[in-house]
Design a protein around this motif. Structure first.
Motif, PDB file in Angstrom:
ATOM      1  N   SER A 242     -10.312   7.165   1.749  1.00  0.00           N
ATOM      2  CA  SER A 242     -10.249   7.224   3.202  1.00  0.00           C
ATOM      3  C   SER A 242      -9.869   5.853   3.739  1.00  0.00           C
ATOM      4  O   SER A 242     -10.700   5.143   4.296  1.00  0.00           O
ATOM      5  N   LEU A 243      -8.610   5.479   3.544  1.00  0.00           N
ATOM      6  CA  LEU A 243      -8.135   4.227   4.129  1.00  0.00           C
ATOM      7  C   LEU A 243      -8.300   4.281   5.636  1.00  0.00           C
ATOM      8  O   LEU A 243      -8.720   3.327   6.276  1.00  0.00           O
ATOM      9  N   ALA A 244      -7.988   5.446   6.191  1.00  0.00           N
ATOM     10  CA  ALA A 244      -8.115   5.656   7.633  1.00  0.00           C
ATOM     11  C   ALA A 244      -8.376   7.132   7.879  1.00  0.00           C
ATOM     12  O   ALA A 244      -7.988   7.986   7.089  1.00  0.00           O
ATOM     13  N   SER A 245      -9.045   7.435   8.981  1.00  0.00           N
ATOM     14  CA  SER A 245      -9.319   8.818   9.343  1.00  0.00           C
ATOM     15  C   SER A 245      -9.483   8.907  10.847  1.00  0.00           C
ATOM     16  O   SER A 245     -10.105   8.036  11.460  1.00  0.00           O
ATOM     17  N   ASP A 246      -8.923   9.970  11.426  1.00  0.00           N
ATOM     18  CA  ASP A 246      -9.070  10.183  12.867  1.00  0.00           C
ATOM     19  C   ASP A 246     -10.043  11.311  13.178  1.00  0.00           C
ATOM     20  O   ASP A 246     -10.126  11.781  14.315  1.00  0.00           O
ATOM     21  N   GLY A 247     -10.794  11.752  12.163  1.00  0.00           N
ATOM     22  CA  GLY A 247     -11.735  12.843  12.353  1.00  0.00           C
ATOM     23  C   GLY A 247     -11.156  14.192  12.000  1.00  0.00           C
ATOM     24  O   GLY A 247     -11.897  15.130  11.693  1.00  0.00           O
ATOM     25  N   ARG A 248      -9.846  14.303  12.037  1.00  0.00           N
ATOM     26  CA  ARG A 248      -9.181  15.553  11.662  1.00  0.00           C
ATOM     27  C   ARG A 248      -8.423  15.395  10.346  1.00  0.00           C
ATOM     28  O   ARG A 248      -8.493  16.244   9.474  1.00  0.00           O
ATOM     29  N   THR A 249      -7.716  14.287  10.227  1.00  0.00           N
ATOM     30  CA  THR A 249      -6.915  14.011   9.036  1.00  0.00           C
ATOM     31  C   THR A 249      -7.391  12.727   8.389  1.00  0.00           C
ATOM     32  O   THR A 249      -7.674  11.747   9.072  1.00  0.00           O
ATOM     33  N   THR A 250      -7.478  12.764   7.074  1.00  0.00           N
ATOM     34  CA  THR A 250      -7.828  11.565   6.312  1.00  0.00           C
ATOM     35  C   THR A 250      -6.578  11.063   5.601  1.00  0.00           C
ATOM     36  O   THR A 250      -5.788  11.841   5.080  1.00  0.00           O
ATOM     37  N   TYR A 251      -6.418   9.744   5.603  1.00  0.00           N
ATOM     38  CA  TYR A 251      -5.247   9.120   4.993  1.00  0.00           C
ATOM     39  C   TYR A 251      -5.683   8.277   3.796  1.00  0.00           C
ATOM     40  O   TYR A 251      -6.092   7.117   3.963  1.00  0.00           O
ATOM     41  N   PRO A 252      -5.635   8.837   2.593  1.00  0.00           N
ATOM     42  CA  PRO A 252      -5.997   8.058   1.405  1.00  0.00           C
ATOM     43  C   PRO A 252      -4.918   7.037   1.080  1.00  0.00           C
ATOM     44  O   PRO A 252      -3.730   7.250   1.366  1.00  0.00           O
TER      45      PRO A 252
ATOM     46  N   ASP B  74       0.845  -1.198   0.000  1.00  0.00           N
ATOM     47  CA  ASP B  74       0.000   0.000   0.000  1.00  0.00           C
ATOM     48  C   ASP B  74       0.870   1.233   0.000  1.00  0.00           C
ATOM     49  O   ASP B  74       1.981   1.238   0.551  1.00  0.00           O
ATOM     50  N   ILE B  75       0.360   2.270  -0.626  1.00  0.00           N
ATOM     51  CA  ILE B  75       0.946   3.608  -0.532  1.00  0.00           C
ATOM     52  C   ILE B  75      -0.118   4.494   0.103  1.00  0.00           C
ATOM     53  O   ILE B  75      -1.246   4.567  -0.393  1.00  0.00           O
ATOM     54  N   VAL B  76       0.229   5.157   1.204  1.00  0.00           N
ATOM     55  CA  VAL B  76      -0.737   5.953   1.959  1.00  0.00           C
ATOM     56  C   VAL B  76      -0.239   7.386   2.058  1.00  0.00           C
ATOM     57  O   VAL B  76       0.951   7.633   2.328  1.00  0.00           O
ATOM     58  N   GLY B  77      -1.139   8.317   1.826  1.00  0.00           N
ATOM     59  CA  GLY B  77      -0.811   9.724   1.923  1.00  0.00           C
ATOM     60  C   GLY B  77      -1.418  10.371   3.150  1.00  0.00           C
ATOM     61  O   GLY B  77      -2.314   9.819   3.791  1.00  0.00           O
ATOM     62  N   ASP B  78      -0.941  11.540   3.474  1.00  0.00           N
ATOM     63  CA  ASP B  78      -1.457  12.341   4.591  1.00  0.00           C
ATOM     64  C   ASP B  78      -2.318  13.452   4.006  1.00  0.00           C
ATOM     65  O   ASP B  78      -1.812  14.479   3.566  1.00  0.00           O
ATOM     66  N   GLY B  79      -3.632  13.219   3.918  1.00  0.00           N
ATOM     67  CA  GLY B  79      -4.540  14.211   3.350  1.00  0.00           C
ATOM     68  C   GLY B  79      -4.734  14.069   1.855  1.00  0.00           C
ATOM     69  O   GLY B  79      -5.853  14.126   1.364  1.00  0.00           O
ATOM     70  N   THR B  80      -3.643  13.902   1.140  1.00  0.00           N
ATOM     71  CA  THR B  80      -3.713  13.740  -0.314  1.00  0.00           C
ATOM     72  C   THR B  80      -2.790  12.605  -0.750  1.00  0.00           C
ATOM     73  O   THR B  80      -1.845  12.242  -0.031  1.00  0.00           O
ATOM     74  N   LEU B  81      -3.081  12.070  -1.923  1.00  0.00           N
ATOM     75  CA  LEU B  81      -2.232  11.033  -2.504  1.00  0.00           C
ATOM     76  C   LEU B  81      -2.266  11.213  -4.013  1.00  0.00           C
ATOM     77  O   LEU B  81      -3.332  11.144  -4.627  1.00  0.00           O
ATOM     78  N   PRO B  82      -1.115  11.471  -4.649  1.00  0.00           N
ATOM     79  CA  PRO B  82      -1.115  11.726  -6.088  1.00  0.00           C
ATOM     80  C   PRO B  82      -1.554  10.517  -6.892  1.00  0.00           C
ATOM     81  O   PRO B  82      -1.358   9.362  -6.478  1.00  0.00           O
ATOM     82  N   PHE B  83      -2.115  10.768  -8.077  1.00  0.00           N
ATOM     83  CA  PHE B  83      -2.643   9.704  -8.907  1.00  0.00           C
ATOM     84  C   PHE B  83      -1.574   8.707  -9.336  1.00  0.00           C
ATOM     85  O   PHE B  83      -1.862   7.518  -9.514  1.00  0.00           O
ATOM     86  N   HIS B  84      -0.328   9.153  -9.489  1.00  0.00           N
ATOM     87  CA  HIS B  84       0.688   8.228 -10.001  1.00  0.00           C
ATOM     88  C   HIS B  84       0.879   7.025  -9.085  1.00  0.00           C
ATOM     89  O   HIS B  84       1.400   5.993  -9.504  1.00  0.00           O
ATOM     90  N   ALA B  85       0.438   7.129  -7.815  1.00  0.00           N
ATOM     91  CA  ALA B  85       0.493   5.963  -6.933  1.00  0.00           C
ATOM     92  C   ALA B  85      -0.418   4.849  -7.444  1.00  0.00           C
ATOM     93  O   ALA B  85      -0.139   3.663  -7.245  1.00  0.00           O
ATOM     94  N   GLU B  86      -1.513   5.226  -8.114  1.00  0.00           N
ATOM     95  CA  GLU B  86      -2.432   4.228  -8.667  1.00  0.00           C
ATOM     96  C   GLU B  86      -1.828   3.513  -9.872  1.00  0.00           C
ATOM     97  O   GLU B  86      -2.307   2.444 -10.267  1.00  0.00           O
TER      98      GLU B  86
END
Length: 450
Positions: free
Chosen positions: A314-324, A134-146
């Motif tokens: 939204s692989l994960a989210s703590d309510g403040r930050t979403t990790y795609p 998996d590749i996980v971003g903090d708030g955003t994740l660029p398309f090239h990861a796909e």
């Protein structure tokens, strides 16, 4: 005599099969690491509510409970724990717990056992090994990861081809294409349409058309348009033209088509022929938000997907930050089971031993042990014969295990015999080495050894 009843769904390979599995795992891990993915491991259990949050039914989750725990006793809370059925749920929790100590985008691989209480059948087990990236971003994740994730998987299988593993086709689709198209048709039950389309290979287009009309509110014309979309495949921009020729146009559809074309064209440059757009891929689209992947072995398509995944916004989210995140999971046990049952790959021998050191008599065993120690100290896997039987029997002992060499210690000179060819030479345990191809067991395509 006590008869042992095997438990279905819990595979246990013989040593030869385990050697094949180990070679597959080593190849997967090596390729993941070449691409910068860091290895992690997570605990085997998660809270039940966490396990059920991704849509799995309670029937598939194994509950963990201490045998003697009773209501009111310390430890009774263990009933709320279950064995993980995949590696995505524990990884999402891992990201949340360690977000402050991880550098994003975070690239991880994980190879572990998982447990799923479903009916065992070919390619499906209750305990099995998965290998995830998996590749996980903090708030955003660029398309090239796909693009990167399926390319890495394609390279894994290109390397596995050295073991005899057939080539793969990675079939890709995009949630935005499906959702944009269905909404453009005027269908509101997008998830329901996806579930119906997912049955195409099992029940055929006529019955799927009936389902779309009876359960998902589609007219006959709308159902046919859905089937026409599902029939489109390709590896270049022509797939977008064919979709638009169906007469539907929405901003979400345009965005999805752009991403799908970029994916297949970029993958086509890096791993030619491995990735193909396939718009009937629907499994998982109800919870993925972008690209989705399913992988089949060429010539073994009836086995189903051996590797799948996709993008979560939204692989994960703590309510403040979403990790795609975006990832794929290889069903290692499913793959290995086919390699073994179809005799696709074989190990050159079931034991690691390259040299069996013979024992002349019980008094000389220490001398044989010393020879074996010298060989092991130089990285040569060696064992000592279990008894001081006649040399012919010791040679047969080695032959039954596929051990290629037998060492005969001597007071002044030693001899080593290649029991396959019969050649025997004088040798010094401090200097002699077997050929590289005999040093460790090798896994190759079965046809190479026939």
């Amino acid at each position: 005599m006590v008869r042992i009843s095997p438990l279905s769904g819990f595979p246990e390979w013989l040593p030869e099969g385990r050697a094949v599995e180990r070679a597959v795992l080593e190849t997967i891990q090596h390729t993941f690491e070449l691409h910068g993915f860091a290895g992690i491991a997570t605990r085997a259990v998660e809270p039940i509510e966490q396990l059920l949050s991704k849509g799995e039914t309670s029937k598939e989750v194994y509950v963990l409970r201490r045998l003697q725990a009773e209501e009111g006793e310390e430890g009774a809370s263990e009933k709320s724990l279950g064995l993980h059925f995949d590696l995505t749920v524990p990884f999402a929790r891992y990201v949340l717990e360690n977000a402050g100590r991880l550098a994003f985008p975070f690239k991880r691989y994980q190879i572990q056992s998982v447990w799923r209480g479903e009916r065992p059948q070919e390619g499906r087990f209750r305990e099995f090994t998965q290998a995830d990236i998996d590749i996980v971003g903090d708030g955003t994740l660029p398309f090239h990861a796909e693009v990167e994730v399926p390319v890495v998987i394609a390279e894994v299988f290109a390397r596995l081809a050295q073991l005899g593993v057939p080539p793969v086709r990675i079939h890709v689709n995009n949630r935005k294409v499906a959702q944009g198209f269905y909404e453009g048709l005027g269908l509101s039950d997008v998830d329901g349409v996806l579930r119906s389309i997912d049955k195409l290979d099992k029940i055929g287009p006529e019955r799927v058309s009936a389902l779309l009309q009876e359960q998902n509110g589609a007219s006959a014309e709308q159902a046919q348009a859905c089937l026409d979309l599902a029939a489109i495949t390709g590896t270049d921009a022509g797939i977008a033209d064919r979709v638009l020729e169906l007469g539907v146009r929405t901003p979400l559809l345009d965005e999805g088509l752009d991403e799908l074309v970029r994916l297949v064209e970029a993958a086509g440059r890096r791993v030619p022929g491995a990735v193909v757009a396939d718009l009937k891929i629907a499994r998982g689209l109800d919870y993925y938000t972008g690209s989705v992947y399913e992988t089949t072995l060429v010539g073994h398509e009836q086995l189903g997907s051996i590797c799948s995944g996709g993008r979560y916004d939204s692989l994960a989210s703590d309510g403040r930050t979403t990790y795609p995140g975006v990832g794929m999971s290889i069903g290692v046990t499913r793959l290995v089971s086919r390699l073994l049952s179809a005799d696709i790959a074989r190990a050159s021998r079931p034991v690691p031993t390259a040299v069996l050191v013979a024992v002349t008599d019980d008094e000389s065993r220490p001398a044989s042990d010393a020879v074996a120690a010298l060989l092991r100290g130089r990285g040569i896997p060696a064992d000592v014969a279990p008894s001081a039987a006649k040399f012919g029997k010791q040679i047969k002992f080695a032959d039954r295990r596929g051990i290629p060499y037998v060492w005969f210690p001597g007071d002044e000179a030693h001899q080593v015999k290649d029991i396959r060819s019969g050649d025997q030479i004088s040798a010094d345990p401090a200097l002699w080495s077997p050929p590289e191809e005999d040093l460790w067991p090798r896994v190759t395509a079965a046809m190479e050894r026939s």
